[in-house]
Design a protein around this motif. Structure first.
Motif, short mmCIF file in Angstrom:
data_model
loop_
_atom_site.label_atom_id
_atom_site.label_comp_id
_atom_site.label_asym_id
_atom_site.label_seq_id
_atom_site.Cartn_x
_atom_site.Cartn_y
_atom_site.Cartn_z
N ILE A 168 22.48 2.82 45.91
CA ILE A 168 21.34 1.91 45.88
C ILE A 168 21.79 0.48 46.18
O ILE A 168 21.11 -0.26 46.91
CB ILE A 168 20.59 2.00 44.53
N GLY A 169 22.93 0.08 45.64
CA GLY A 169 23.44 -1.27 45.89
C GLY A 169 23.78 -1.50 47.35
O GLY A 169 23.58 -2.60 47.87
N GLU A 170 24.30 -0.47 48.01
CA GLU A 170 24.63 -0.59 49.43
C GLU A 170 23.37 -0.77 50.26
O GLU A 170 23.33 -1.60 51.18
CB GLU A 170 25.38 0.66 49.89
N ARG A 218 7.52 -10.97 45.91
CA ARG A 218 7.56 -12.40 46.20
C ARG A 218 8.52 -12.75 47.33
O ARG A 218 8.81 -13.92 47.56
CB ARG A 218 7.93 -13.17 44.93
N GLY A 219 9.02 -11.74 48.00
CA GLY A 219 9.89 -11.99 49.15
C GLY A 219 11.35 -12.18 48.83
O GLY A 219 12.15 -12.47 49.73
N GLN A 220 11.73 -12.01 47.57
CA GLN A 220 13.14 -12.14 47.19
C GLN A 220 13.84 -10.79 47.37
O GLN A 220 13.20 -9.74 47.41
CB GLN A 220 13.24 -12.59 45.73
N PRO A 221 15.17 -10.80 47.50
CA PRO A 221 15.90 -9.53 47.63
C PRO A 221 15.50 -8.56 46.52
O PRO A 221 15.39 -8.95 45.36
CB PRO A 221 17.37 -9.95 47.52
N LEU A 222 15.28 -7.31 46.87
CA LEU A 222 14.78 -6.32 45.93
C LEU A 222 15.81 -6.03 44.84
O LEU A 222 16.99 -5.82 45.12
CB LEU A 222 14.43 -5.03 46.68
N ASN A 223 15.33 -6.00 43.61
CA ASN A 223 16.17 -5.69 42.46
C ASN A 223 16.29 -4.16 42.32
O ASN A 223 15.29 -3.45 42.47
CB ASN A 223 15.56 -6.29 41.19
N PRO A 224 17.48 -3.65 42.01
CA PRO A 224 17.63 -2.19 41.84
C PRO A 224 16.69 -1.61 40.80
O PRO A 224 16.26 -0.46 40.91
CB PRO A 224 19.09 -2.04 41.42
N THR A 259 17.20 10.46 39.91
CA THR A 259 17.34 9.01 40.00
C THR A 259 17.55 8.63 41.45
O THR A 259 17.79 9.51 42.30
CB THR A 259 18.54 8.53 39.17
N PRO A 260 17.49 7.34 41.78
CA PRO A 260 17.82 6.96 43.16
C PRO A 260 19.20 7.46 43.59
O PRO A 260 19.40 7.88 44.73
CB PRO A 260 17.75 5.43 43.12
N HIS A 261 20.15 7.45 42.65
CA HIS A 261 21.50 7.91 42.99
C HIS A 261 21.54 9.41 43.24
O HIS A 261 22.41 9.90 43.97
CB HIS A 261 22.48 7.54 41.88
#
Length: 311
Positions: free
Chosen positions: A164-166, A225-231, A252-254
């Motif tokens: 997800i972080g990648e 709000r246009g900010q980088p998406l939080n995991p 989970t996403p992982h």
């Protein structure tokens, strides 16, 4: 950061060590955060054990029994073998840094043995469940662009095997080619990831629908709000989908990354190829998936992946 659990001199050098791990060793932020938590727990234990906050010189006087008492406390707190093994690695790393840079040494730590971590079998979804998860993302929000964002993100996790972080660190200008992308994984290591046509098309649909200029933002996935998406946003989305589909908590996403590897392996994917696609530094890490599927490994990515052919 190390705050109120150690003397000022030890706080300063420990924060220096964490900064060195992050910027010089290029260790991932999550790993450095884990190391920091381990060392804070160690310093807090010493404060309670001795009745005062430890300083740099105090670390030289520690005995093997002090280290063992700390590990025993962590075990009684419910930490798993893998977490205790990481705690030992964290403390050893700090002591190596102190020895090399400040001539602070304690040989007692060398006798500590890491517990053998239990090799957990990755929890993958079935192909049917993985596809249902991806398709359901569009149905749980009133916002069309957010639905397309979550659909593109989850499809990328499953279709490319990304962490997800990648995925969330991808910049929009990295999509200059339709069939591949370079991602930065753990430890700052880069790898080439093939992009399936269905994944690329989904990302383009999201970009066109998104109310923000993603090339100006230079983050592919952004929040309301246009900010980088939080995991955490992706994790909440998965929890909603999981509840709707009555899936277990291991969804989970992982788990989409685990599903990517498991389904490739079941389709005949080559273990070495899967290792490269996942960005594993050791083949033994990838070999965990052979406990799920033992099918003969002969084919490669394009022929094996269940979404390699467009519907």
């Amino acid at each position: 950061m190390i705050n109120n659990c150690a003397q000022p001199d030890l706080k300063m050098v420990t924060n220096e060590w964490l900064d060195w791990l992050l910027h010089e060793r290029k260790i991932s932020t999550n790993t450095v955060d884990g190391y920091g938590r381990d060392v804070r727990s160690f310093f807090s234990f010493l404060t309670e054990h001795f009745g005062f906050k430890p300083g740099m010189q105090d670390l030289q006087t520690l005995k093997a029994r002090n280290f063992r008492a700390f590990l025993s406390k962590r075990k009684s707190d419910g930490l798993t073998g893998s977490s205790i093994a990481r705690a030992i690695s964290s403390i050893r790393s700090l002591f190596r840094f102190l020895k090399e840079n400040y001539n602070i040494e304690n040989c007692a730590i060398d006798i500590l043995k890491r517990p053998r971590a239990k090799q957990l079998v990755p929890k993958a979804l079935t192909i049917k469940d993985a596809l249902e998860v991806i398709n359901t993302t569009k149905k749980i929000t009133m916002s069309t662009w957010i639905g397309k964002r979550d659909h593109a993100l989850f499809l990328l996790l499953y279709g490319g095997g990304l962490r997800i972080g990648e995925a969330l660190s991808i910049r929009t200008n990295q999509l200059s080619e339709k069939d591949k992308i370079i991602v930065r994984g753990k430890g700052g290591k880069q790898r080439l990831v093939p992009i399936l046509p269905i994944v690329y098309d989904s990302i383009q649909e999201y970009i066109l629908e998104c109310p923000y200029d993603l090339f100006e933002k230079n983050s592919l996935f952004v929040g309301q709000r246009g900010q980088p998406l939080n995991p955490g946003v992706a994790q909440r989305c998965m929890r909603k989908v999981r509840a709707l589909l009555s899936l277990p908590e291991t969804a989970t996403p992982h788990s989409l990354r685990h599903s990517f590897a498991t389904h490739l392996l079941a389709g005949g994917g080559d273990l070495r190829t899967i290792q490269e696609l996942l960005g594993h530094s050791s083949l033994s890490t990838t070999q965990r998936y052979t406990k799920i599927e033992t099918t003969k490994l002969t084919s490669v990515y394009d022929a094996a992946h269940p979404r390699a052919k467009r519907e």
